[in-house]
Design an enzyme around this catalytic site. Structure first.
Site: not given
Ligand code: HXH
Length: 344
Positions: A146, A254
């Site tokens: 990310e 994922e």
């Molecule tokens: C994942 N992130 C991670 O890779 C993983 O390690 C974790 O266990 C779960 C999910 C996903 C994610 C990324 C950003 C986020 C939310 C989830 O927040 C936003 C989403 C959309 C727009 C802006 C922020």
């Protein structure tokens, strides 16, 4: 649903294993916690249907390296050893991320921002330690997770890694990982990176790295999707083609398909409606049609959980709102979505 197809008896259906159905396509993975291994129901689904595991949290920086001179390998070891004993593959997740990082990492002794030189040394020590411990058992790593900014106008996420080391933290992370592990398949992993805007930013970043000879072997498309996204399939096909043109492998790292659209932050319901379950089944069916079509470039598909009993979606994007994004229900029974992806 079964129009024109051979209808399998209940018994035959119960014997079907997802990993067997997909053995000529790609490994099928699940993200797990060490506690899933003590849960008879979860363990049984895992052993029957999956041939790859990702520790959901156990290898993250804050969990496995909570203090500079302290590693907490217990849960990571349990999962990795379980996988080895059962001849399952393991994907490592993740070395460099802006979340789930320990307090000490970006600070010096006096609590000020640490210098670039020291942060790079800390990163090396971290990657080297994990690779030395797990090298023969973890075949792939999400080296960086990310790093691309969501907002237009910016390419890099303004993380502590970026602020302290600068752009080169990406190249450095992959070079350190390659040095520490010659055999591991090294991934850049992200969410929404099949959506046009982030796709083009990610492509640009990855292409420049590959052109500089940075050792990056694959791209992870996280696949946190939902049943309402009308553009998903077209976006995904375009993304797979564009990333594949870089000559790297692609994995869905994922996968889950939420019953709620991302902007729906209000509703909380006791159980999924029949319409939701059927819509989810259709979405999974189309996704796996796409994955199978691109099997030459897709080297793995991992679900972000085993069953709806526990999923990170129960707390994201709304805390304490139950969701049902996976193939097996809260009691471990296969859902309509499960049958939709084994029927081809
Ligand atoms: C994942 N992130 C991670 O890779 C993983 O390690 C974790 O266990 C779960 C999910 C996903 C994610 C990324 C950003 C986020 C939310 C989830 O927040 C936003 C989403 C959309 C727009 C802006 C922020």
């Amino acid at each position: 649903m079964l129009g024109g197809k051979i209808v399998l008896s209940k018994l035959e259906n119960d014997n079907i294993s997802l990993k067997e159905v997909y053995k000529d396509y790609f490994p099928i993975g699940a993200a797990i916690a060490a506690s899933d291994l003590e849960d008879e129901g979860q363990r049984e689904i895992l052993l029957k249907h999956f041939n790859s595991i990702t520790p959901e949290n156990s290898l993250k920086f804050a969990i496995i390296h909570p203090e500079e001179d302290e590693y907490a390998f217990d849960d990571g070891d349990k999962i990795v050893n379980f996988a080895a004993e059962n001849r399952m593959m393991v994907r490592g997740h993740t070395f460099v991320w802006h979340n789930q990082v320990p307090e000490w990492l970006f600070k010096d002794e006096s609590g000020e921002a640490v210098s670039k030189e020291i942060l790079v040394e800390r990163l090396k020590a971290h990657i080297n330690t994990l690779c030395r411990r797990y090298n023969d058992k973890i075949y792939a790593w999400d080296v960086v997770n990310e790093a691309v900014e969501d907002k237009s106008d910016f390419l890099y996420r303004d993380s502590q890694w970026y602020k302290i080391i600068g752009e080169e933290y990406l190249d450095l992370s992959f070079k350190i990982a390659r040095q520490a592990s010659q055999n591991a398949v090294l991934f850049y992993n992200d969410y929404n990176n099949e959506k046009p805007e982030k796709l083009h930013k990610s492509y640009k970043l990855l292409k420049s790295m590959i052109d500089r000879g940075v050792p990056i072997d694959g791209i992870g498309i996280q696949g946190h999707w939902d049943i309402h996204d009308r553009d998903l399939f077209d976006n995904l096909k375009a993304a797979i083609e564009l990333y594949a043109s870089l000559g790297v492998k692609i994995q869905i790292t994922e996968l889950d398909v939420s019953m709620f659209s991302f902007d729906d932050k209000t509703r909380s319901i006791l159980k999924p409606t029949d319409e939701m379950i059927e819509q989810q089944s259709k979405v999974y069916k189309k996704l796996f049609e796409i994955f199978r079509y691109y099997k030459e470039v897709i080297s793995g598909v991992t679900f972000w959980g085993i069953s709806d009993k526990h999923t990170w979606k129960d707390n994201f994007p709304v805390k304490d709102r139950k969701d049902w994004p996976l193939l097996f229900d809260v009691d471990g029974r296969p859902k309509s979505a499960f049958y939709s992806i084994i029927d081809f």
